[in-house]
Design a protein around this motif. Structure first.
Motif, PDB file in Angstrom:
ATOM      1  N   PRO A 356      30.873  55.017 101.839  1.00  8.20           N
ATOM      2  CA  PRO A 356      31.733  55.262 100.676  1.00  8.20           C
ATOM      3  C   PRO A 356      32.624  56.477 100.883  1.00  8.20           C
ATOM      4  O   PRO A 356      32.452  57.196 101.861  1.00  8.20           O
ATOM      5  CB  PRO A 356      30.713  55.549  99.563  1.00  8.20           C
ATOM      6  N   SER A 357      33.544  56.670  99.944  1.00  6.18           N
ATOM      7  CA  SER A 357      34.488  57.782  99.978  1.00  6.18           C
ATOM      8  C   SER A 357      35.213  57.792 101.321  1.00  6.18           C
ATOM      9  O   SER A 357      35.513  56.740 101.873  1.00  6.18           O
ATOM     10  CB  SER A 357      33.777  59.108  99.687  1.00  6.18           C
TER      11      SER A 357
ATOM     12  N   ILE C 311      34.055  67.060  89.092  1.00  5.60           N
ATOM     13  CA  ILE C 311      33.322  67.117  90.363  1.00  5.60           C
ATOM     14  C   ILE C 311      33.217  68.573  90.836  1.00  5.60           C
ATOM     15  O   ILE C 311      32.166  69.016  91.304  1.00  5.60           O
ATOM     16  CB  ILE C 311      34.013  66.216  91.413  1.00  5.60           C
ATOM     17  N   GLY C 312      34.303  69.320  90.677  1.00  5.61           N
ATOM     18  CA  GLY C 312      34.251  70.742  91.024  1.00  5.61           C
ATOM     19  C   GLY C 312      33.195  71.469  90.204  1.00  5.61           C
ATOM     20  O   GLY C 312      32.432  72.286  90.719  1.00  5.61           O
ATOM     21  N   TRP C 315      29.667  70.448  91.397  1.00  2.00           N
ATOM     22  CA  TRP C 315      29.304  71.080  92.669  1.00  2.00           C
ATOM     23  C   TRP C 315      28.785  72.492  92.441  1.00  2.00           C
ATOM     24  O   TRP C 315      27.845  72.944  93.091  1.00  2.00           O
ATOM     25  CB  TRP C 315      30.524  71.082  93.604  1.00  2.00           C
ATOM     26  N   LEU C 338      33.559  59.917  95.926  1.00  2.00           N
ATOM     27  CA  LEU C 338      33.318  61.230  96.533  1.00  2.00           C
ATOM     28  C   LEU C 338      32.018  61.824  95.999  1.00  2.00           C
ATOM     29  O   LEU C 338      31.219  62.392  96.753  1.00  2.00           O
ATOM     30  CB  LEU C 338      34.492  62.179  96.231  1.00  2.00           C
ATOM     31  N   ALA C 341      29.205  60.167  97.758  1.00  7.55           N
ATOM     32  CA  ALA C 341      29.029  60.628  99.136  1.00  7.55           C
ATOM     33  C   ALA C 341      28.527  62.070  99.180  1.00  7.55           C
ATOM     34  O   ALA C 341      27.667  62.400  99.986  1.00  7.55           O
ATOM     35  CB  ALA C 341      30.350  60.506  99.896  1.00  7.55           C
ATOM     36  N   ALA C 342      29.074  62.911  98.316  1.00  8.78           N
ATOM     37  CA  ALA C 342      28.664  64.316  98.314  1.00  8.78           C
ATOM     38  C   ALA C 342      27.363  64.506  97.530  1.00  8.78           C
ATOM     39  O   ALA C 342      26.831  65.604  97.493  1.00  8.78           O
ATOM     40  CB  ALA C 342      29.776  65.181  97.723  1.00  8.78           C
ATOM     41  N   LEU C 344      26.521  64.351  94.132  1.00 14.70           N
ATOM     42  CA  LEU C 344      26.677  65.310  93.049  1.00 14.70           C
ATOM     43  C   LEU C 344      26.283  64.672  91.720  1.00 14.70           C
ATOM     44  O   LEU C 344      26.532  63.487  91.492  1.00 14.70           O
ATOM     45  CB  LEU C 344      28.137  65.773  92.977  1.00 14.70           C
TER      46      LEU C 344
ATOM     47  N   ILE D  75      40.157  69.726  91.760  1.00 18.63           N
ATOM     48  CA  ILE D  75      38.748  70.073  91.953  1.00 18.63           C
ATOM     49  C   ILE D  75      38.573  71.592  91.844  1.00 18.63           C
ATOM     50  O   ILE D  75      37.654  72.081  91.190  1.00 18.63           O
ATOM     51  CB  ILE D  75      38.250  69.505  93.294  1.00 18.63           C
ATOM     52  N   GLY D  78      38.335  72.766  88.294  1.00 16.24           N
ATOM     53  CA  GLY D  78      36.998  72.671  87.723  1.00 16.24           C
ATOM     54  C   GLY D  78      36.086  73.782  88.212  1.00 16.24           C
ATOM     55  O   GLY D  78      35.294  74.338  87.447  1.00 16.24           O
ATOM     56  N   VAL D  79      36.211  74.115  89.479  1.00 17.40           N
ATOM     57  CA  VAL D  79      35.372  75.173  90.052  1.00 17.40           C
ATOM     58  C   VAL D  79      35.697  76.515  89.402  1.00 17.40           C
ATOM     59  O   VAL D  79      34.810  77.251  88.976  1.00 17.40           O
ATOM     60  CB  VAL D  79      35.579  75.254  91.584  1.00 17.40           C
TER      61      VAL D  79
END
Ligand SMILES: Cc1ncc(C[n+]2csc(CCOP(=O)(O)OP(=O)(O)O)c2C)c(N)n1
Ligand SMILES: Cc1ncc(C[n+]2csc(CCOP(=O)(O)OP(=O)(O)O)c2C)c(N)n1
Ligand code: SF4
Ligand code: SF4
Ligand SMILES: [Mg+2]
Ligand SMILES: [Mg+2]
Lengths: 631, 338, 631, 338
Positions: A356-357, C311-312, C315, C338, C341-342, C344, D75, D78-79
């Motif tokens: 995936p991804s 997603i950020g 993480w 993503l 895969a990561a 999360l 992203i 968001g972080v």
């Protein structure tokens, strides 16, 4: 021992009578900079011109140019060529060429026991050995005993051959691959002409380099002759292919050409909207070279823009196609839904890669079938076809356009990295006999015109030619009235339109060929049922299995939505249905759900194609390392 | 057969905007301008995204495509590249164009594809019932920002100029004559035309532009740009814009006759300024510091994308007049099996 | 006959003894500007405070404010309230209020034969009749004979009642809905207190308007009393609900609150990244009002940015959630991949609406299940849960976060427009007993640390707290080595990682409750198996069916991936399995494929919920107008 | 515990760029600058999209996230919003940032979220093996444009200024000292910093910047912007930029001493110019007409998005210190069933 080219026009044929073989598998491997892809394709074309059947499998690293000597920088090209019909690049090479320790490390485990191992020993320096993770030099320990090892100072030999060309050290280094190619030509008794011609054309403006490459090629050939290192050489006769004019073709090339041909058949300009992505980019590259066919290519700002522009082209009557790989197709989902709702003919190419991804972009997989089926909001059916070999991409592209135009729907074409980059000899079809692709435009007003009027038979909506006076109309992504084409929120109408969209797809089944069985047509013990690039390995395994006396048959789906009409009946003729897929069981899921049969999965997600042996062992009932979930 | 009246451009669809919405006035202006362009109505295409504004195509008796949110410029690109002879208009909102669709917008502008983009800026998301948009003023309280928004808004014209738009203009729903002048100019321009139209959403953002559209005061709060003319405004054209000096690109609002200012000091407008700096400077002016500039900010010529694509195709076809599938398939290395 | 409010503190109770009813269904309908949503929710809250069980179904037009009098501008609010447990807003109204001809046109066919029809006759002008498509005035022909018609000059009555308030004509017009509400309060013997309190609060700063509305409400009530138009009035006793503290709650509100509660349970700040879209926007609105819980909401530039920002946040250790409806979810597909895969923890809310494409944004559907399962490239499994009623959204949101954090995976929550806007009384749960949601961070270095180390039991990877010294690491969307966490293209590793990602999801089944059967637990003739918002209609139909002596049972899946562990066994206990869905058979497909049982679909795509009668007739074996395809 | 040497920022990962790629030099510069910032390395985050450049985070011994194509700024948003204490760096390419990621880029700049965006501009798609990018010069022949590209490219800095970026700068892979100065300035800036770094792709676009990076001639082809200093360039600083006059915003390249030009005529740079017109004007300069400006084009203060979000949360929490689920659930209309 350098010799001037003129001296060398006629090279000696290998001494003694070459051993006759049915087929051979060679894998060239080396650093990304070693030119192995070029070497492989030169050997391929030479074999093709000699009338061999052949299948290739290039396998390159993800990096553009990884640092020299690293494992992840290894580039490979495998080639199976034969005097009979073959379907795969071969499970295990008979000959492995390894230009450096990293290449040896990555590829050795695939080489047949007793196979020929040709090594460029100059590259086996302590530094390179270290980079490849060797703790001792394999040329010096016993680790290569199982093979017929030929450790040759290819670098030095090439240098010697090119000593008087005036080429720089770096340039000389680059010619090593031609030297190696020459050696293999000797081993398989092949003429040098094709490659000499290639060198001439390719380095037209760089005569010294051309000369260097020529010298290297010939020197490698002569080394085979003079050094007498090979106890035997081999010959592989031409295959009994159907008579005709042949060429070698890769999947991506066939895909592009199929689209061009569809445009010519339909008499419509081809529009291709795309955003570069591995392994689909070459389709964009190829199509952009064919503007003289009226092809327009738009490299858009992203995949959404690419499909959107293509939808605009489709609405206005072009032969419209967009293409990407899995991640890009995911981005296109919402817009493909618009094409479903607006009932536009749109071909969407997905050259699948491992997910995936981001996954493993240069590796192959067929795990986007269910994304193709369901990767949009709402009930949003599309047609799906899948070519089964590189050359088959040509035909299936034409089919995709025939269906898109005939039914006014999006059609997804599922290719994959293995098909895309692999090649095979292709009997050039009779252009006059290519299938018709018909666009039926409405260009003049009728009293009751509205844009969702339908053909009674296909249920396809009309395709008003934008720009025609009197057909002005408005369409969009909101639900439409079946009766008037206006926006409608009526409950019964939504039900009806949902059914119409589904029926259009189902109705296509009437125009697609019945599925054919290779093997026991009347039914039997085992049916191997597959789709896409697994064709070759499945067919070969079936052949071998039958030779071994097993009652195994093979059928391959090129139409995945709708299925051929005879599929249900056909499945029930067999005691067991085994479905090999490079995913965790996606076709399997559709089959089990639709037909309620206990089909079994044979699943592999390794980023590389099935070996024939893996399928054979499944036929033999051996436990596989990976068995698919039903889904 | 050129359609000649506004009526020819009206459809039988019931218009589904809120009563009082500024979209009605814009629709009327567009319907009035169309017959004056000399383009048969079947050659006119309206493409929209999603939003209240994007319902526009339903009310134009031309070809129309109500697509998906934010993608209209990209769809229009496919239409125009394939059909260079069509007159292609994109209707979009501040959310559709600048939020979800921002990328397609700037790429259309960069490529200079010959389409006309009319962005109805009501500084709010209308259709989804009133969230703040990328053009809402900071601190805006909406359903999604109960404590006030904290985003700095875009200045749409600055964004367009940053993307090197070849035609940039601005008008107001209520100023029919001005709007129609701007629309005509946009139609005549060869290349992407970006037109911002301030539009009152009387349900979710009523009066957003009243501070410069009110009858009594608008002469003092609007600056009408005219090519070749000094940037003067006010009821008696006594006020104007001048540069801060040879080392400062900061504009000043001055009054003729005060502190020795004469008309000669006032910036004379040049819509063809190639660097785009002059329109950029102007795009930054706004009340209360300065009047709001309206009109054509920029109109320059540069190659269009659609012409480029089609010229290459024509070129290639001229060079290979005998292209055929046969030749294609049989080109390169082939061999005969007999 | 206007009366001052002070005079009217005590209003007369309806004359005669009201007729005792078990339940009643009222539908308010009128122009978007007529305030029917307000009227409906006032009646709802008044009924709730009286202890009735109730279910509501608001149904508004797509237009913000469609032009007055048009069919597409009609707004409706249906409410079922009862002295017993009920599960749906009712198939057919007992009482229809139609404020104008368009409302009558759109809704009449749903009214029960013999039902009460209350009409604002002032609105039946020729112009309005015309807009609604009536060719003759239904108040004057015989077309309404089948109903108990009460044509009242509501406009005039309201004007009269408010004559002395000094309110403008327009303001007076707006008070019509309160007049009508008053009349219905009379008909169902309800106190006015709740609404009077509401008026006071809502129009705090506009005293004359408050006064006008109060007067209108009371005047409507008194009209019922004085005019004696109703031969009987009705009473519906309080229901036997479980004892406790109750409130009324909509699905979107419960969704937002569930997420907030999960954050409190986990001790993590909640992050919600979203882009407005019907019918999901209210979750963004609601969450943005709760910053005092540390909730951060980001209204992003589009759906891709929304999921990306989320997603950020995930993480870096936030409780991360993104939400949209179908078209927006389609756009998020690549990024969800993503997160797969990561590895999360990410909760993705999909408040489904009718598709494909833009479809019918204000209408409900459950056609995104397969998009949730498969709407990404590659083998990309996620967990999926689905609340079954508005209040259940609260619990299922907590569950979603429990699973996401416990297994480090994305979890998709499938709500829909019907759940989102519908409401029901909710017994406020004991906060101390809410399920735990546990975040397990790694904050200190270990010798062998790498970011893809796993829990042996759950296979969840570690969640290193970003910012902790010594845990610096790099992750991403490329395939990772199981052993080292570094990028890996190794074939066996890809196979292994694919399996690990699937096993994490499968493993969750150990922590989710077994599926319960309502009805014949030991098995029987028919099992109705559903998911999502069909719960109410299915449960009611099952109850009725059993009362009618049929052996029908009901089970409802709140976990769609993985399925509860006992599902297979349970399915096999029943002779027939019928799967009602507001799609063409999506759960059906998963069930048939997985369990190879001949489950049957009962499918409806009309943009509105099932009626109880539709399910009942399927149980009775009647042919349904729409039967699902297997897929 | 602050990391103090370049080495602390190196990882054990083998670097996977082509030998000779400009990315190596940028990596070295970043690794040299990091220890000087006084930020512990565990508080530093590198986030990238997809492309050759986007492999960067693997080589930095900090926290790193190699995400998907074009989405890194989103992203990172968001972080940063979730972790205002972290130092967040985005690494992106011209394709990643300006093609697929254009919208996220301009929205990050608009919002002024406190992240640092380093865009490696090699004017080509490297990773996908050499297609033209939105910064490729027109007419570029690549695999996807065999007859030459027809798109007009973006000027990345103009795009950023159009989006009202608060910090905009430019440097070159080969100019380590200059690059490190710019990186430090970016790090110090509060708000979104956009830095374009010209980067040589020696495989697919070799020498794209040679015309202004060549040793012998670069003094004449580079203009180093310095705040408060006149815009002078040339080996002996004898050439400069001046405005065309009080009515023209067209800049002129002039030579001191010629035609009566003195240093007083030369534009004095002001990186804090609020309207952004001055940096916009400069962003349009390029060879061969003018030298290529390098350095900090703009550095202004405006509120950041992450501060805004966190301030509202803090504010709300202060106002309701006793928020509890219990109170939430029991608020509003409730009733008891007994
Ligand atoms: C993919 C997608 N996301 C979100 C939406 C919901 N949506 C529809 S219109 C709109 C914004 C409208 O604002 P604007 O473009 O300013 O138009 P207006 O209604 O103000 O004219 C949104 C968020 C959608 N239809 N599709
Ligand atoms: C969704 C998606 N689309 C396309 C790609 C293929 N892709 C990877 S990198 C890239 C462009 C790289 O160009 P740039 O950002 O300039 O980076 P460079 O390699 O030049 O450093 C593309 C098109 C992808 N990985 N994902
Ligand atoms: S919501 Fe606003 S923009 Fe939309 S139709 Fe109504 S007034 Fe116009
Ligand atoms: S392709 Fe170009 S940008 Fe990519 S690593 Fe190689 S030289 Fe660098
Ligand atoms: Mg708007
Ligand atoms: Mg690049």
């Amino acid at each position: 021992m350098t010799a001037s080219p003129t001296q060398m026009v006629n090279l000696p044929r290998p001494k003694g009578r070459p051993v006759d073989l049915e087929s051979a598998v060679i894998r060239f491997s080396g650093d990304s900079g070693d030119g192995m892809q070029l070497t492989g394709s030169q050997f391929t074309n030479t074999a093709a011109l000699a009338g061999n059947d052949l299948v290739t499998f290039p396998d390159f690293p993800a990096e553009i140019r990884a640092p020299a000597g690293t494992l992840f920088g290894v580039s490979g090209f495998q080639l199976n060529f034969a005097a009979k019909s073959i379907y795969t690049p071969g499970d295990a090479p008979d000959v492995l060429v390894a230009m450096n320790p990293a290449a040896l490390k990555v590829n050795l485990s695939d080489l047949k026991t007793g196979g020929i191992l040709i090594i460029n020993q100059d590259a086996f320096t302590p530094a390179n050995l270290d980079k490849a993770g060797f703790t001792s030099n394999p040329l010096e320990d016993d680790s290569l005993n199982a093979y017929r090892l030929f450790a040759i100072d290819i670098g030095t030999q090439t240098e010697r051959a090119l000593a008087e060309t005036g080429l720089s050290f770096k340039e000389v280094g680059r010619a090593k691959n031609f030297w190696t190619l020459g050696l293999l030509y000797y081993l398989y008794d092949r003429p040098l002409e094709y490659t000499l011609r290639f060198i001439e054309q390719k380095f037209k403006s760089k005569e010294t380099i051309a000369e260097g490459n020529r010298l290297a090629l010939k020197a490698g050939y002569l080394y085979g002759d003079v050094s007498e290192i090979f106890q035997e050489t081999y010959e592989i006769n031409s295959a009994q292919l159907e008579p005709g004019l042949y060429r070698n073709i890769t999947g991506n090339q066939a895909t592009a050409w199929g689209a061009i041909a569809a445009g010519q058949q339909a008499g419509l300009p081809l529009f291709y909207g795309s955003y570069p992505i591995t392994p689909a980019s070459d389709v964009l590259h190829e199509l952009s070279r064919h503007k003289h066919f009226g092809v327009k290519t738009v490299q858009a700002e992203d995949e959404i823009a690419a499909v959107a522009a293509t939808i605009g082209a489709a609405w206005t009557g072009q032969l419209a196609m967009t293409g990407s790989s899995g991640p890009g197709i995911a981005l296109k989902g919402e817009a493909i839904g618009l094409a479903v709702a607006a009932e536009l003919p749109l071909v969407v190419l997905n050259v699948q890669r491992a997910g995936p991804s981001t996954g493993m972009p240069t590796k192959t997989e067929q795990a986007d079938l269910l994304q193709a089926m369901f990767g949009r909001n709402g009930e949003s059916p599309v047609a799906i076809v899948a070519p089964q070999s590189p050359a088959d991409c040509f035909e299936m592209m034409i089919e995709a356009f025939r269906l898109a135009l005939g039914y006014m729907v999006p059609v997804i074409v599922l290719s994959d990295g293995y098909l895309a980059n692999g090649s095979e000899p292709w009997k050039i079809p009779d252009v006059a006999a290519l299938p018709k692709v018909k666009a039926t435009f409405q260009t003049t007003p009728s009293d009751d015109f509205h844009p969702f009027q339908r053909d009674e038979d296909t249920l396809a909506r009309v395709w008003p030619k934008i720009g025609s006076p009197g057909l002005e109309h408005r369409i969009g992504g909101l639900e439409r009235s079946y009766e008037t084409g206006h926006i409608s929120y009526d409950p019964d109408n939504h039900q009806r339109m949902t059914e119409v969209r589904a029926k259009k797809i189902e109705g296509m089944a009437r125009t697609i060929p019945d599925l054919k069985v290779y093997g026991s047509e009347q039914g039997g013990d085992i049916l191997l049922l597959g789709w896409g690039s697994t064709f070759g390995a499945m067919r070969q395994a079936t052949q071998i299995g039958r030779e071994q006396g097993l009652d195994v048959s093979h059928a391959h789906l090129r139409y995945l939505n709708p299925f051929p009409r005879n599929l249900s009946e056909l499945l029930h003729r067999f005691k067991r249905v085994i479905v090999p897929e490079m995913n965790t069981g996606q076709l399997l899921m559709l089959l089990r759900s639709r037909y309620l049969i206990p089909a079994e999965g044979l699943n592999k997600i390794e980023g590389k194609p099935f070996r024939v042996s893996e399928i054979l062992s499944a036929i033999h009932g051996e436990k596989n390392k990976s068995r698919g979930q039903p889904w | 057969m050129v359609a000649v009246t506004k009526k020819d451009f009206q459809t039988d669809q019931e218009v589904r905007w809120c009563p009082g919405c500024g979209d009605y006035a814009i629709l009327a202006s567009v319907q009035r301008v169309m017959p004056t362009l000399g383009i048969p109505k079947e050659k006119i295409i309206f493409i929209s995204g999603i939003g209240c504004s994007s319902r526009f195509p339903y009310y134009m008796n031309t070809y129309g495509f109500h697509t998906i949110h934010g993608r209209a410029p990209a769809i229009a690109t496919g239409v125009k590249v394939s059909n260079p002879e069509l007159s292609v208009w994109v209707i979009t909102g501040d959310g559709d164009a600048l939020s979800i669709g921002g990328n397609h917008l700037i790429h259309a502008l960069r490529r200079n594809i010959n389409i006309k983009i009319l962005m109805f800026n009501n500084r709010i998301y209308g259709l989804t019932k009133g969230q703040y948009s990328p053009t809402s003023e900071p601190g805006k309280k909406t359903k999604s920002t109960p404590m006030g928004s904290i985003d700095q808004p875009f200045t749409p014209l600055s964004v367009a100029l940053g993307a090197n738009a070849s035609f940039v203009a601005r008008s107001v729903d209520r100023e029919a004559k001005h709007l129609e002048m701007v629309l005509k100019r946009a139609a005549e321009h060869k290349g992407t035309a970006f037109v911002e139209i301030f539009q009152n959403c009387n349900v979710f953002n009523d009066g957003a532009f009243l501070h410069f559209t009110t009858k009594g005061t608008k002469a003092d709060t609007q600056l009408h740009i005219q090519h070749g003319k000094p940037l003067l405004f006010g009821a008696d054209k006594q006020r104007g814009i001048r540069l801060g000096g040879l080392h400062s690109l900061t504009p000043e609002v001055v009054t003729l006759g005060e502190n020795g200012v004469t008309e000669r000091d006032i910036l004379v407008y040049d819509e063809t300024d190639t660097s785009g700096t002059l329109p950029f400077l102007l795009s930054k002016l706004e009340p209360p510091v300065a009047p709001i500039p309206l009109g054509v900010f920029r109109a320059i010529e540069r190659p269009t994308y659609d012409e480029g694509v089609n010229a290459q195709v024509a070129d290639a076809q001229n060079k290979s007049p005998d292209a055929s599938i046969e030749k294609l398939l049989k080109g390169g290395d082939t061999w005969v099996v007999s």
